[in-house]
Scaffold this active site. Sequence first.
Site, PDB file in Angstrom:
ATOM      1  N   ASP A 291      -5.537  -4.811   2.444  1.00  0.00           N
ATOM      2  CA  ASP A 291      -4.479  -3.849   2.152  1.00  0.00           C
ATOM      3  C   ASP A 291      -5.050  -2.453   2.425  1.00  0.00           C
ATOM      4  OD1 ASP A 291      -2.131  -2.619   1.445  1.00  0.00           O
ATOM      5  OD2 ASP A 291      -1.883  -3.663  -0.454  1.00  0.00           O
TER       6      ASP A 291
HETATM    7  C1  BGC Z   1       0.873  -1.815   0.240  1.00  0.00           C
HETATM    8  C2  BGC Z   1       1.223  -2.988   1.140  1.00  0.00           C
HETATM    9  C3  BGC Z   1       1.685  -2.501   2.497  1.00  0.00           C
HETATM   10  C4  BGC Z   1       0.601  -1.626   3.086  1.00  0.00           C
HETATM   11  C5  BGC Z   1       0.915  -1.140   4.489  1.00  0.00           C
HETATM   12  C6  BGC Z   1      -0.020  -0.801   0.929  1.00  0.00           C
HETATM   13  O1  BGC Z   1      -0.120   0.359   0.196  1.00  0.00           O
HETATM   14  O2  BGC Z   1       0.242  -2.282  -0.926  1.00  0.00           O
HETATM   15  O3  BGC Z   1       2.214  -3.766   0.533  1.00  0.00           O
HETATM   16  O4  BGC Z   1       1.994  -3.581   3.324  1.00  0.00           O
HETATM   17  O5  BGC Z   1       0.424  -0.507   2.242  1.00  0.00           O
HETATM   18  O6  BGC Z   1       1.910  -0.193   4.492  1.00  0.00           O
END
Ligand code: BGC
Length: 756
Positions: A291
């Site tokens: 993530d």
């Molecule tokens: C979130 C994810 C997301 C990623 C990309 C993160 O902050 O936890 O769910 O897919 O960002 O945007």
Amino acid sequence: MVGSLLPTHATDAKMEKAIERTLRKMTLEEKIGQMTELCIDVLGHDENGKFVFEEDKLHKVFAQYKVGSILNAPGPVARSREEWKEIIGRIQELSMREIGIPCIYGLDQNHGTTYTTGGTMFPQNINVAATFDPALAEQAATITAYETRASNCPWTYSPTLDITRDPRWSRIWESYGEDCLVNALMGSAAVRGFQGTNPDDMGKTRIATSIKHYMGYSFPRTGKDRTPAYITVSDLREKCFEPFRQCVEAGAATLMVNSASINGVPVHANRELLTVWLKEQMGWDGMIVTDWSDINNLYTREHVAADKKEAIEIAINAGIDMSMEPYDLGFCDLLKELVNEGRVPMSRIDDAVRRVLRLKYRLGLFEHPTTDMADYPLYGSQQHAAVALHAAEESEVLLKNTDGILPLKKGVKILLTGPNANSMRCLNGGWSYTWQGHLADRFTEQYNTIYEALCNKFGAANVTLEQGVTYVAEGAYTEENAPQIDRAVAAAAAADVIIACVGENSYCETPGNLSDLALSQNQRDLVKALSATGKPIVLVLNEGRPRLINDIEPMAKAVIDILLPGNYGGDALANILAGDTNPSAKMPYTYPRNSAELTTYDYRTSEEVDRMEGAYDYDAVVSVQWPFGYGLSYTKFAYSNLTADRTEFKNGDQLTFSVDLKNEGDRAGKEVVMLFSRDMVASMVPENRRLRAFTKVELQPGETRRVSLTIKASDLAFVNPQGKWTLEKGDFRIQVGSQVAMVRCTETNVWETPNK
Ligand code: BGC
């Protein structure tokens, strides 16, 4: 699949050869580039609302560092398809020229086309769960895949499978509610919708999924986003892992990791969960992405590494294949040093790169790095809109309807009030045109707020809008303007019925943290003041999580929880209020009544202790506002004659339960038939109930249908404290609607995970 080990995908031998050929030609730098994902903002800047690439940055990222993946919308704010064609087109052109390998571009198309304008926005996943119709999850994902590919993007960070165990958490609306079976069935239906049925060849109308956030993200002890969870061995394997396991079996191409820690170990550092459970035990050949900035978080937040280099060493050796950096090319330099120093083996790098290349081959990106808009005539079409409206109608939960006040009579004079009454932002929630969803009203002129939908349905002359409480436009979700409750109270004089639309404004992730689960004071004051007028109140809840309303719920004659139903949610509500649609949704989570009584429907039986005598005299009975699975209809269903096709069973058997369902009312309606089990005596304290199967059926007035649900004996097993599946001899109580039947397991069986 009882007892057998996978492999999870029918991997294509020709493709594997192509992967090896490509891999053999790659330098270490090129390999590391493929493991790197950067944010689009690293490549340029916005000028008058249009993204402009900067040549020196492009050169550095693609020619020098050979970066293999880019994510996000610039801003991040939704862009037109034309702009995406240019942005991703340029990136693919450079990627093919400088690297000879296509780029994998990823967007959070989380409930439809989050980041492409003019596309179809569906209800959030929490609503999809409330439909209890996996076919709808598949249909919504199929359309989202088509429209995302039509925008030149081949990869989404969806679906979210975090079983929502704590109502305080800010992301519970992103996944399919509190139950692991619902998450598993909805999630795997979504995977099939996004990717199609052949994960090795997704074709030009499908996109790759990233099932997330693996796993246990939704159990934060503090209730706050990205904070530690403490999860038992049983719950981790039986409840958290199961939706991921089923989605991997459905072909999920990639997986994103939980940002936080479980039992003190950050998941990005957990080799057991990443490599052993997924890649070794399941034989999964997909790709694991971090993530946002989570390798960095291993040293900046989690303090399990002293510096970035050590963090990279830990994460890559744990099984991470791609790092969503997302701003720092230092990852590439440091990983190269680690390989040269022998701290990360070359075999691990090759394994990661194979997985990245496999993803790109599966999507056909080598042959067609880009798509042509002209091939996607159904983008944002009426046909797609009709599915989104239908999904919204199926997802709004009728929770209370005293004296049959709903549907509303024709010609009734309505006072529409509350901060959610006239906002597309509120209907959509987060991940809508922006991350926080705060600019949604700028993009949604053509869709109807609740106010607009009610005017269309009941006649503008019959609907007065006086909100009493409003949110700060485009502000933080907690910000409300000075209330004008008196104005709403005055307007109530001319109304026959008050429709109070309360809840939350949009938010996402950490900015959505809260310190009080109760609905805002202003909103509760508004309902109380309106209640004093004596006019009947219909309470509409429009919120991403269950905010406590125990003090105002008794003042409402009817309650509908519309959750976050998306761009067609206002129209769907108007149809339900008018009786043109008969509600059929059920609560996807337990709606708590009191702040210190937070639980889930599958609590262990000893959580509910009857009054005890003497020194230990206490009362632990938990009271909830509405239970999981609860939801009313305008008609009435009656259950009778529950039978089992066998009363005794052992592992390997199947059990079929049948029940008569009658529509006793005078209008057609849909009922979700749910089968719950209870293990009466077990070596671990048994759960109160577990959902084992469900189906949604439509019955005409007066119609009776015999409905059958089949489960495997192994569905009744639990994971013991040693992490093994266990089916124990003894009695199980099966409940379907009001009906109960007993069945008996004749033999104890214990077997290895992961197979169920
Ligand atoms: C979130 C994810 C997301 C990623 C990309 C993160 O902050 O936890 O769910 O897919 O960002 O945007």
